[in-house]
Motif scaffolding. Structure first.
Motif, PDB file in Angstrom:
ATOM      1  N   GLY A  72       0.809  -1.216   0.000  1.00 13.66           N
ATOM      2  CA  GLY A  72       0.000   0.000   0.000  1.00 13.66           C
ATOM      3  C   GLY A  72       0.841   1.263   0.000  1.00 13.66           C
ATOM      4  O   GLY A  72       0.476   2.270  -0.619  1.00 13.66           O
ATOM      5  N   TYR A  73       1.965   1.212   0.680  1.00 15.03           N
ATOM      6  CA  TYR A  73       2.854   2.376   0.725  1.00 15.03           C
ATOM      7  C   TYR A  73       3.563   2.597  -0.611  1.00 15.03           C
ATOM      8  O   TYR A  73       3.998   3.717  -0.909  1.00 15.03           O
ATOM      9  N   LYS A 100       6.104  -0.399   7.118  1.00 12.66           N
ATOM     10  CA  LYS A 100       6.865   0.828   6.833  1.00 12.66           C
ATOM     11  C   LYS A 100       8.366   0.540   6.833  1.00 12.66           C
ATOM     12  O   LYS A 100       9.096   0.988   5.941  1.00 12.66           O
ATOM     13  N   ASN A 101       8.812  -0.224   7.823  1.00 16.48           N
ATOM     14  CA  ASN A 101      10.235  -0.573   7.888  1.00 16.48           C
ATOM     15  C   ASN A 101      10.665  -1.389   6.672  1.00 16.48           C
ATOM     16  O   ASN A 101      11.745  -1.172   6.107  1.00 16.48           O
ATOM     17  N   LEU A 102       9.810  -2.325   6.260  1.00 14.56           N
ATOM     18  CA  LEU A 102      10.098  -3.128   5.067  1.00 14.56           C
ATOM     19  C   LEU A 102      10.175  -2.252   3.824  1.00 14.56           C
ATOM     20  O   LEU A 102      11.030  -2.450   2.961  1.00 14.56           O
ATOM     21  N   TYR A 103       9.259  -1.284   3.745  1.00 13.28           N
ATOM     22  CA  TYR A 103       9.260  -0.381   2.584  1.00 13.28           C
ATOM     23  C   TYR A 103      10.581   0.383   2.501  1.00 13.28           C
ATOM     24  O   TYR A 103      11.196   0.473   1.427  1.00 13.28           O
ATOM     25  N   HIS A 104      11.013   0.945   3.630  1.00 14.24           N
ATOM     26  CA  HIS A 104      12.250   1.725   3.635  1.00 14.24           C
ATOM     27  C   HIS A 104      13.459   0.858   3.252  1.00 14.24           C
ATOM     28  O   HIS A 104      14.366   1.326   2.559  1.00 14.24           O
ATOM     29  N   GLU A 106      13.348  -1.748   1.312  1.00 16.09           N
ATOM     30  CA  GLU A 106      13.211  -2.168  -0.085  1.00 16.09           C
ATOM     31  C   GLU A 106      13.339  -0.998  -1.067  1.00 16.09           C
ATOM     32  O   GLU A 106      13.975  -1.107  -2.120  1.00 16.09           O
ATOM     33  N   TYR A 107      12.725   0.136  -0.708  1.00 16.14           N
ATOM     34  CA  TYR A 107      12.611   1.228  -1.681  1.00 16.14           C
ATOM     35  C   TYR A 107      13.261   2.540  -1.248  1.00 16.14           C
ATOM     36  O   TYR A 107      13.330   3.482  -2.042  1.00 16.14           O
TER      37      TYR A 107
END
Length: 279
Positions: A72-73, A100-104, A106-107
């Motif tokens: 979603g992020y 959120k931590n996973l997003y940061h 990864e991206y």
């Protein structure tokens, strides 16, 4: 799209919110009698309530995965917000934070913030609406966060249910000392603590008297009601919700009033006939 708001499915979205393109639902899921239900637009409340009534086992819920939140992020929006049901009642908030931590990882960096509603149902709805209002007013990401966190701290959540069985059996009433005398048709008036746990406010014999007591409690605690939206959600009892609305608007002036039918998770905990009020 400058901003995006992800609301876990314990929070109901109005038709206007659904059509705006700024809101997205992160679905929880429910298990009842061996049947798996996704709490999304396919949720059939009547079928669900029938299954609960026919099943001896208590229904169970599962929160969205961190990966679901991460997905979603991952979008074009500059600012992304998530609104979850109370972290004291569900793992949805922690899942959103992990996402959120996973997003940061990864991206890379992005403006993402997760709001712990310290509430549920239409409490989440109001928070999501407030985020959009702040964004449309041109506030910075930090200003939106500060304004909405202050708004969350000012909100009050109340509810009266026909039964507390599902809340009890799923461990959501831990710490409550009061014992409800169901044999005497005693209906407790419940509410949220500032931390987002559940407390008992008062009680009355019979649902009608309990709703009146709830309305009195709401009015007694109201401040600057003309600046607030009165939000009511109900589980399969629109007439009861309308009656509560009339009790309240006869005693106070509100900026607006919204009445929504509960989605899946809210239907599970509110049970048939339950009323939730947030203001």
């Amino acid at each position: 799209m400058k901003y995006k708001i992800i609301v876990d499915s314990c929070g109901e979205l109005t038709d206007k919110m659904k059509s705006s393109g700024c809101f997205e639902t992160a679905s929880l899921s429910i298990e009842v009698g061996g049947h798996h239900i996704i709490d999304d637009d396919t949720f059939d409340q009547a079928d669900f309530l029938r299954r609960v009534a026919e099943c001896e086992e208590c229904p169970k819920s599962s929160c969205p995965s961190p990966e679901r939140y991460m997905e979603g992020y991952h979008c074009d929006a500059e600012h992304v917000y998530a609104v979850t049901l109370s972290a004291e009642l569900s793992g949805s908030y922690n899942s959103a934070v992990l996402g959120k931590n996973l997003y940061h990882e990864e991206y890379g960096e992005k403006d993402i913030y997760i709001f712990n509603s310290r509430s549920a149902s239409v409490g989440e709805t109001l928070i999501a609406m407030k985020i959009a209002e702040c964004e449309e007013a041109g506030m910075s990401f930090r200003e939106v966060i500060d304004t909405v966190e202050a708004y969350i701290a000012s909100k009050n959540t109340y509810f009266v249910l026909e039964t507390l069985d599902i809340l009890k059996k799923n461990g959501r009433l831990k710490g409550l000392k009061a014992v409800v005398a169901t044999a005497l048709n005693i209906k407790p008036v419940m509410g949220a603590t500032p931390e987002g746990t559940i407390r008992q406010i008062s009680q009355a014999r019979g649902i009608k008297k309990a709703l009146v007591k709830m309305a009195d409690e709401i009015v007694n605690n109201l401040k600057e009601s003309e600046q607030k939206i009165l939000a009511i959600s109900h589980c399969n009892c629109r007439e009861r919700a309308e009656a509560v609305k009339e009790m309240l608007v006869s005693k106070a002036v509100f900026k607006d009033v919204i009445i929504l039918d509960t989605a899946g998770i809210s239907s599970m905990y509110a049970a048939d006939g339950g009323i939730i009020v947030v203001v």
